[in-house]
Design a protein around this motif. Sequence first.
Motif, PDB file in Angstrom:
ATOM      1  N   ASN A  48       0.817  -1.208   0.000  1.00  0.00           N
ATOM      2  CA  ASN A  48       0.000   0.000   0.000  1.00  0.00           C
ATOM      3  C   ASN A  48       0.855   1.264   0.000  1.00  0.00           C
ATOM      4  N   LEU A  49       1.914   1.206   0.773  1.00  0.00           N
ATOM      5  CA  LEU A  49       2.782   2.392   0.841  1.00  0.00           C
ATOM      6  C   LEU A  49       3.307   2.700  -0.544  1.00  0.00           C
ATOM      7  N   ASP A  68      -6.311  -1.571  -0.292  1.00  0.00           N
ATOM      8  CA  ASP A  68      -7.478  -2.279  -0.800  1.00  0.00           C
ATOM      9  C   ASP A  68      -8.599  -2.250   0.240  1.00  0.00           C
ATOM     10  N   ILE A  69      -8.550  -1.234   1.079  1.00  0.00           N
ATOM     11  CA  ILE A  69      -9.590  -1.084   2.091  1.00  0.00           C
ATOM     12  C   ILE A  69     -10.604  -0.045   1.623  1.00  0.00           C
ATOM     13  N   ARG A  80     -10.869  11.323   8.560  1.00  0.00           N
ATOM     14  CA  ARG A  80      -9.417  11.537   8.653  1.00  0.00           C
ATOM     15  C   ARG A  80      -8.697  10.209   8.767  1.00  0.00           C
ATOM     16  N   THR A  81      -9.202   9.349   9.644  1.00  0.00           N
ATOM     17  CA  THR A  81      -8.577   8.043   9.828  1.00  0.00           C
ATOM     18  C   THR A  81      -8.520   7.296   8.513  1.00  0.00           C
ATOM     19  N   ARG A 116      -8.677   8.524   5.501  1.00  0.00           N
ATOM     20  CA  ARG A 116      -7.755   9.157   4.583  1.00  0.00           C
ATOM     21  C   ARG A 116      -6.313   8.812   4.935  1.00  0.00           C
ATOM     22  N   ASN A 117      -5.998   8.873   6.208  1.00  0.00           N
ATOM     23  CA  ASN A 117      -4.625   8.572   6.621  1.00  0.00           C
ATOM     24  C   ASN A 117      -4.255   7.122   6.360  1.00  0.00           C
ATOM     25  N   ASN A 118      -5.234   6.267   6.329  1.00  0.00           N
ATOM     26  CA  ASN A 118      -4.964   4.877   5.992  1.00  0.00           C
ATOM     27  C   ASN A 118      -5.014   4.663   4.486  1.00  0.00           C
ATOM     28  N   GLN A 119      -5.188   5.764   3.765  1.00  0.00           N
ATOM     29  CA  GLN A 119      -5.172   5.717   2.308  1.00  0.00           C
ATOM     30  C   GLN A 119      -6.131   4.695   1.733  1.00  0.00           C
ATOM     31  N   HIS A 122      -9.144  13.562  -3.418  1.00  0.00           N
ATOM     32  CA  HIS A 122      -8.634  12.522  -4.317  1.00  0.00           C
ATOM     33  C   HIS A 122      -9.107  11.124  -3.946  1.00  0.00           C
TER      34      HIS A 122
END
Lengths: 337, 337
Positions: A53-54, A60-61, A109-110, A112-115, A140
């Motif tokens: 993911n990074l 894929d969440i 926010r959570t 988003r931060n977990n992308q 995005h």
Amino acid sequence: MVTISDIAAALGVTPSTVSRALSGSPRVKEETRLAVEQMAAEMGYERNVVASNLRKGKSDIVGIIVPRIHRNFFSNVIGGAESILEAAGYCVLICQTHERLEAEVKALRTLRNNQVAGVLMSHAIGARDGKHILDALGSHIPLVQFDRVFSDLPGAKVVSDNFEGAYAATKHLIEQGYRHIGTLAGYMNSEAYAARLEGWRQALRDGGLPEGEVYYDTIVRETGYEAGLKSIDAGCDALYSAGDFSALGAVEAARSRGLRIPEDFGIVGTANETFTSLMTPSMSSLALNPFEMGRQAAQAFLEGADGVRVVPMELKVRESSCRNHSDNQIPNNPCLK
Amino acid sequence: MVTISDIAAALGVTPSTVSRALSGSPRVKEETRLAVEQMAAEMGYERNVVASNLRKGKSDIVGIIVPRIHRNFFSNVIGGAESILEAAGYCVLICQTHERLEAEVKALRTLRNNQVAGVLMSHAIGARDGKHILDALGSHIPLVQFDRVFSDLPGAKVVSDNFEGAYAATKHLIEQGYRHIGTLAGYMNSEAYAARLEGWRQALRDGGLPEGEVYYDTIVRETGYEAGLKSIDAGCDALYSAGDFSALGAVEAARSRGLRIPEDFGIVGTANETFTSLMTPSMSSLALNPFEMGRQAAQAFLEGADGVRVVPMELKVRESSCRNHSDNQIPNNPCLK
DNA sequence: CCGGATAATACAAACGTTTGTACAACTTTG
DNA sequence: CAAAGTTGTACAAACGTTTGTATTATCCGG
């Protein structure tokens, strides 16, 4: 923890080849792919999705934000969405806001931060607009709103056909001979409730009845009870309620005034909560189609298509609104015909 | 996307200092920390948790696996766990298995691959033991089991006091004058159901009654209905059901045989589902304390302490089992006294 | 004023994957 | 047979953080 480098070393190739082999790139030989796959299985390799993911900048969440998961409606939406998303290889992260705006912002926010790959949400009652959503989520990450939507936000939306549904429910009450039909309208900053109010209004007009009483901000049993009392005092003989819990309160209000249901007072709720079919008398309710809404929301996310999808509602006629045929067997829904 | 390097560059320090400043390390000067925090706020920095997780080898996500989120019990456990975990800075990922073993294994794998900080779970009915859980999750991720537990697995466990609860429910039925009390026992590969069965059994013994009929694998309305019919044929005058839905089925069975509830047939269910208090007659139920179980499970995870925590159950006496005082007002729970 | 301690910061290597580019081996074509 | 194309791999640089170690600045006692 075994990594692609371990596999690469074991086979005498490079990590990049292993990575491509495992992700099915056409740039590796069929033979190599097989060897890699076999070795991976043998060594018990599992991809480190965090690293993946990074690198890829997204996961894929898919996040789903709902006011409360224990509401039948929302848990079914989640079920519907899950059924589509899991088949597509996503996993689902569920957040509940308890109708609190800060919790909603925090959840966004959570996520988003977990992308997360995307967010499906139904906002908390109490916000005027969706500005906080856009601020917290950024622009995005794909957003799909369902049930409670802010139409000024970008992204796909899935809504119930609230207008038509409320119209049908109210029309049904009129057909049952009720003539003074009020409504427990819910919160007007939700477009869903607003649409139900309009459907009710239009049905009254089309039925040739005068404007009825509107009771706002009725959403739970207690407020439904109070509004129920008021509506009786105002001379109503029936209520269309935009929620089931408030409808339940209204039933209790009618009872406390010694009114018989459905003979003296008719009620149709909304949401088709489990208890509506189990109570006595059973309660008519305008059923949403949460599972389908969840499926549609997930589809909208997968297809990346904006626009509004409308899911039809279905009126479940039960005893609480069946004045004409109250001696019939209810399971056959006599009034529906 | 602004990173710690951006902040570092803006301030003329290194990323490592920024990282330490933001995580509150004592190795940075107070002055520097303030400058970093201010600049971070100014530039709208938000930590990339994916990168952070990769580096740290674990995330701040706690997975919760339940059979079905729409069951009142489970959604309340989730709520209880959430209330503790969110305060501790974790976020919660919910998976449902629909009682399917493959879904359970898949969920466990997904959680492991996402390197969750821990897993709270209640396993699907149908597994003999917890081997598949250990295999899928690995041994380095903390596991807390609640409600349905495999005692051979390592990690903390949170269970209801099923034995005492079922004992109290059955004792209550005996006190109400029922003399032939059967049980809808559920699935015996769940230790919770097994304990309830034993509690029922012990209460009968202590009450000087003979062994009663046991109906296994009754968990939903339909099987409850069938078992209810059988129990009536067998001469039972009451049932303790290890579930509410099966109890509901039994109520319908009794009705279909023309039996009055509670006069001719008494019933106590288990779980205190919402509908039990809304149906007519209202149904007595042995309440679990799901919110508290969730809290305890989360606490067990946070404290990293193994061992078993027992959460007491509470008998909610309602109309379906109140033969002695059936003319009283139920809201006052006359039988309880 | 110097040696040694301590405090604060810089440096650099990881975490495991993905992916653009470079390279090698092989095949095809003129 | 050389040039050009094709195919399969290797190389290496990211992604953004964390953290052990090295380095510099600061302070103290002698």
